[in-house]
Design a protein around this motif. Sequence first.
Motif, PDB file in Angstrom:
ATOM      1  N   ARG A  39      20.409   9.331 -11.307  1.00 22.59           N
ATOM      2  CA  ARG A  39      19.277  10.251 -11.155  1.00 22.59           C
ATOM      3  C   ARG A  39      19.681  11.672 -11.559  1.00 22.59           C
ATOM      4  O   ARG A  39      18.941  12.342 -12.291  1.00 22.59           O
ATOM      5  CB  ARG A  39      18.780  10.242  -9.713  1.00 22.59           C
ATOM      6  CG  ARG A  39      17.717  11.300  -9.446  1.00 22.59           C
ATOM      7  CD  ARG A  39      17.075  11.157  -8.088  1.00 22.59           C
ATOM      8  NE  ARG A  39      16.218  12.289  -7.766  1.00 22.59           N
ATOM      9  CZ  ARG A  39      15.329  12.303  -6.788  1.00 22.59           C
ATOM     10  NH1 ARG A  39      15.167  11.229  -6.037  1.00 22.59           N
ATOM     11  NH2 ARG A  39      14.593  13.361  -6.557  1.00 22.59           N
ATOM     12  N   GLU A  40      20.842  12.122 -11.095  1.00 21.01           N
ATOM     13  CA  GLU A  40      21.284  13.477 -11.433  1.00 21.01           C
ATOM     14  C   GLU A  40      21.505  13.624 -12.933  1.00 21.01           C
ATOM     15  O   GLU A  40      21.158  14.650 -13.524  1.00 21.01           O
ATOM     16  CB  GLU A  40      22.566  13.798 -10.672  1.00 21.01           C
ATOM     17  CG  GLU A  40      22.381  13.943  -9.176  1.00 21.01           C
ATOM     18  CD  GLU A  40      22.769  15.323  -8.671  1.00 21.01           C
ATOM     19  OE1 GLU A  40      23.633  15.964  -9.286  1.00 21.01           O
ATOM     20  OE2 GLU A  40      22.186  15.763  -7.658  1.00 21.01           O
ATOM     21  N   GLY A  55       0.809  -1.225   0.000  1.00 23.40           N
ATOM     22  CA  GLY A  55       0.000   0.000   0.000  1.00 23.40           C
ATOM     23  C   GLY A  55       0.833   1.261   0.000  1.00 23.40           C
ATOM     24  O   GLY A  55       0.554   2.215  -0.721  1.00 23.40           O
ATOM     25  N   VAL A  56       1.868   1.316   0.825  1.00 16.93           N
ATOM     26  CA  VAL A  56       2.781   2.470   0.862  1.00 16.93           C
ATOM     27  C   VAL A  56       4.190   1.931   0.606  1.00 16.93           C
ATOM     28  O   VAL A  56       4.900   1.554   1.539  1.00 16.93           O
ATOM     29  CB  VAL A  56       2.724   3.206   2.215  1.00 16.93           C
ATOM     30  CG1 VAL A  56       3.641   4.420   2.184  1.00 16.93           C
ATOM     31  CG2 VAL A  56       1.295   3.633   2.536  1.00 16.93           C
ATOM     32  N   PRO A  57       4.597   1.860  -0.670  1.00 23.27           N
ATOM     33  CA  PRO A  57       5.878   1.232  -1.001  1.00 23.27           C
ATOM     34  C   PRO A  57       7.067   2.161  -0.739  1.00 23.27           C
ATOM     35  O   PRO A  57       7.523   2.884  -1.626  1.00 23.27           O
ATOM     36  CB  PRO A  57       5.731   0.913  -2.492  1.00 23.27           C
ATOM     37  CG  PRO A  57       4.757   1.925  -3.006  1.00 23.27           C
ATOM     38  CD  PRO A  57       3.835   2.250  -1.870  1.00 23.27           C
ATOM     39  N   PHE A  58       7.581   2.123   0.467  1.00 24.88           N
ATOM     40  CA  PHE A  58       8.754   2.935   0.802  1.00 24.88           C
ATOM     41  C   PHE A  58       9.956   2.565  -0.069  1.00 24.88           C
ATOM     42  O   PHE A  58      10.870   3.358  -0.240  1.00 24.88           O
ATOM     43  CB  PHE A  58       9.115   2.749   2.280  1.00 24.88           C
ATOM     44  CG  PHE A  58       8.213   3.484   3.227  1.00 24.88           C
ATOM     45  CD1 PHE A  58       8.485   4.784   3.597  1.00 24.88           C
ATOM     46  CD2 PHE A  58       7.074   2.870   3.738  1.00 24.88           C
ATOM     47  CE1 PHE A  58       7.653   5.463   4.471  1.00 24.88           C
ATOM     48  CE2 PHE A  58       6.233   3.533   4.608  1.00 24.88           C
ATOM     49  CZ  PHE A  58       6.530   4.839   4.978  1.00 24.88           C
ATOM     50  N   CYS A  59       9.955   1.346  -0.617  1.00 27.39           N
ATOM     51  CA  CYS A  59      11.082   0.883  -1.431  1.00 27.39           C
ATOM     52  C   CYS A  59      11.396   1.825  -2.578  1.00 27.39           C
ATOM     53  O   CYS A  59      12.542   1.936  -2.999  1.00 27.39           O
ATOM     54  CB  CYS A  59      10.802  -0.513  -1.976  1.00 27.39           C
ATOM     55  SG  CYS A  59       9.331  -0.602  -3.031  1.00 27.39           S
ATOM     56  N   GLN A  60      10.393   2.523  -3.106  1.00 23.97           N
ATOM     57  CA  GLN A  60      10.609   3.385  -4.265  1.00 23.97           C
ATOM     58  C   GLN A  60      10.552   4.868  -3.915  1.00 23.97           C
ATOM     59  O   GLN A  60      10.537   5.719  -4.793  1.00 23.97           O
ATOM     60  CB  GLN A  60       9.573   3.076  -5.347  1.00 23.97           C
ATOM     61  CG  GLN A  60       8.138   3.326  -4.930  1.00 23.97           C
ATOM     62  CD  GLN A  60       7.145   2.850  -5.982  1.00 23.97           C
ATOM     63  OE1 GLN A  60       7.362   1.844  -6.654  1.00 23.97           O
ATOM     64  NE2 GLN A  60       6.064   3.585  -6.144  1.00 23.97           N
ATOM     65  N   SER A  61      10.599   5.189  -2.626  1.00 23.41           N
ATOM     66  CA  SER A  61      10.386   6.582  -2.213  1.00 23.41           C
ATOM     67  C   SER A  61      11.580   7.480  -2.466  1.00 23.41           C
ATOM     68  O   SER A  61      11.436   8.620  -2.898  1.00 23.41           O
ATOM     69  CB  SER A  61      10.034   6.623  -0.719  1.00 23.41           C
ATOM     70  OG  SER A  61      11.119   6.155   0.058  1.00 23.41           O
ATOM     71  N   GLY A  62      12.792   7.017  -2.170  1.00 23.11           N
ATOM     72  CA  GLY A  62      13.975   7.855  -2.349  1.00 23.11           C
ATOM     73  C   GLY A  62      13.984   9.077  -1.456  1.00 23.11           C
ATOM     74  O   GLY A  62      14.499  10.136  -1.835  1.00 23.11           O
ATOM     75  N   CYS A  84      14.646   3.859  -3.034  1.00 20.01           N
ATOM     76  CA  CYS A  84      15.435   4.048  -4.253  1.00 20.01           C
ATOM     77  C   CYS A  84      15.455   5.501  -4.713  1.00 20.01           C
ATOM     78  O   CYS A  84      14.399   6.083  -4.983  1.00 20.01           O
ATOM     79  CB  CYS A  84      14.861   3.173  -5.371  1.00 20.01           C
ATOM     80  SG  CYS A  84      15.748   3.357  -6.926  1.00 20.01           S
ATOM     81  N   PRO A  85      16.631   6.114  -4.854  1.00 20.90           N
ATOM     82  CA  PRO A  85      16.722   7.484  -5.357  1.00 20.90           C
ATOM     83  C   PRO A  85      16.211   7.646  -6.790  1.00 20.90           C
ATOM     84  O   PRO A  85      15.878   8.755  -7.210  1.00 20.90           O
ATOM     85  CB  PRO A  85      18.225   7.790  -5.283  1.00 20.90           C
ATOM     86  CG  PRO A  85      18.745   6.884  -4.226  1.00 20.90           C
ATOM     87  CD  PRO A  85      17.948   5.625  -4.388  1.00 20.90           C
ATOM     88  N   LEU A  86      16.155   6.540  -7.539  1.00 17.91           N
ATOM     89  CA  LEU A  86      15.636   6.611  -8.907  1.00 17.91           C
ATOM     90  C   LEU A  86      14.118   6.489  -8.950  1.00 17.91           C
ATOM     91  O   LEU A  86      13.526   6.601 -10.019  1.00 17.91           O
ATOM     92  CB  LEU A  86      16.255   5.494  -9.756  1.00 17.91           C
ATOM     93  CG  LEU A  86      17.726   5.686 -10.135  1.00 17.91           C
ATOM     94  CD1 LEU A  86      18.288   4.407 -10.732  1.00 17.91           C
ATOM     95  CD2 LEU A  86      17.886   6.838 -11.100  1.00 17.91           C
ATOM     96  N   ASN A  87      13.500   6.264  -7.793  1.00 21.40           N
ATOM     97  CA  ASN A  87      12.050   6.048  -7.723  1.00 21.40           C
ATOM     98  C   ASN A  87      11.605   4.924  -8.658  1.00 21.40           C
ATOM     99  O   ASN A  87      10.567   5.004  -9.316  1.00 21.40           O
ATOM    100  CB  ASN A  87      11.285   7.337  -8.037  1.00 21.40           C
ATOM    101  CG  ASN A  87      11.723   8.499  -7.172  1.00 21.40           C
ATOM    102  OD1 ASN A  87      12.126   9.546  -7.680  1.00 21.40           O
ATOM    103  ND2 ASN A  87      11.682   8.343  -5.861  1.00 21.40           N
ATOM    104  N   ASN A  88      12.422   3.875  -8.714  1.00 22.95           N
ATOM    105  CA  ASN A  88      12.070   2.708  -9.534  1.00 22.95           C
ATOM    106  C   ASN A  88      10.683   2.174  -9.171  1.00 22.95           C
ATOM    107  O   ASN A  88      10.297   2.173  -7.997  1.00 22.95           O
ATOM    108  CB  ASN A  88      13.097   1.589  -9.337  1.00 22.95           C
ATOM    109  CG  ASN A  88      14.373   1.827 -10.110  1.00 22.95           C
ATOM    110  OD1 ASN A  88      14.390   2.531 -11.111  1.00 22.95           O
ATOM    111  ND2 ASN A  88      15.460   1.221  -9.653  1.00 22.95           N
TER     112      ASN A  88
END
Length: 495
Positions: free
Chosen positions: A475-476, A50-57, A67-71
Amino acid sequence: MGKITGFLEYERETSKEVSPRERIKNWKEFHLPLSETEQRKQGARCMDCGVPFCQSGMMMGGMVSGCPLNNLIPEWNDLVYTGNWQQAFRRLKKTNSFPEFTSRVCPAPCEAACTCGLNGSPVSVKENEHAIIEKAYKEGYAKANPPAVRTGKKVAVIGSGPAGLAAADQLNKRGHLVTVFERSDRIGGLLMYGIPNMKLEKWVIDRKVEIMKEEGVSFVTNADVGRNCKASRILRDFDRVILACGASNPRNIDVPGRDAAGIYFAVDFLKSATKSLLDSNLEDGACISARDKHVIVIGGGDTGNDCVGTSIRQGCASVLQLEMMPKPPAERTGDNTWPEWPKVLKTDYGQQEAIAVFGSDPRVYQTTVKEFIKDSEGNVTKAVLVNLASRKDPESGRTVMAPVEGSEREVQADLVLIAAGFVGCQEYVAEAFGVELGSRLTAATQADSYKTSADRVFAAGDMRRGQSLVVWAIREGREAAREVDKDLMGYTNLF
């Protein structure tokens, strides 16, 4: 996402590692991937949280969470589970220019923030990513895809590390004519010469560079801009310039005896080893060698670990790794809660190998060098070590690690490798383009922008943000490409 009950039914499984004593016999990657069936089970463990912190960055506690890339991690985990590998590849490539690199060298902040890991083992996100990209190459849908239309605009990218390559890849896809200038003899920057083969074999980089060439990106090697390649010519020939030269100034240590022969920066040691390996399979004798030497590595991070692993493969007599800070706890403490990055003890591949070869962990905590001792010919022979203890600095009020009086001791040292991090970019490149540097010797850019003080010149990656992770560099590079595209065209459809 995944199988609704997958995280209850399946245990976390990762690729098997070749044993330390066996893998140190060569310079190859040493992970043995799971079968496709087993990998799909790992995708099934993604728990529809529900709240996927894995892709939050997000930045939490001074470190990145997720993930900093917000995969789009839950999406491609589900696609791995259902066996829809081609669609998983497409979703992965939406946000990540180089999953073939990140799936090998990223420390996986996504997994540290995985909800499944709050009360169990996190989803094996990094290995799912690796399975997706390698399947794409095997099945042929990671092939070159040149842009159908060219804009006629020309962009120069200075530096071919992950930030520079990401910027070049994105701008080329938009239809601009991109040329990447690299001062070394091979493309890849940090990826090529800063990361040893056992973590990232160089054919992986070459494979992707060849695809980028097929897609229309031009590469120029041995082009040291600001020295043998004039910045004025680049500014004349190109509409925009992106500086992605990294943070390649190594941090030094200032102690008596530092001028002794046999003391090197880690980056020079690692580069010499990789270059000799690629040039001659180590037969040219051109690398800094640890063979039969007592090695001291100053620095407890990833680069220090790489020095340990490289020294062991070269046949060192012993290796000692010094870490200024206290030994981390085995598990999270109360002030380091999920989903923050876990500040816990990690025993990496180099330390595993040292334990297997020498019988003990090479790391010594709360310790630094007080002095180097030289022989009559000026070669380092010993190091005087001193213990450190935390105390408050009366002037700044900050906690510092201070020497403990009377704790000095001598240890053998024939080769010393300084892996104490980096302190910004090399100034001559910035000066050549008239780019102002900030207090940390990084390229100063406008607020929330990649524009530098020089007209038509942008900066990205470690050169702009300081030493950081490969995912941040990618990302940059992507964000700088978006800004350059908008500056050139008045709008952008890059993301």
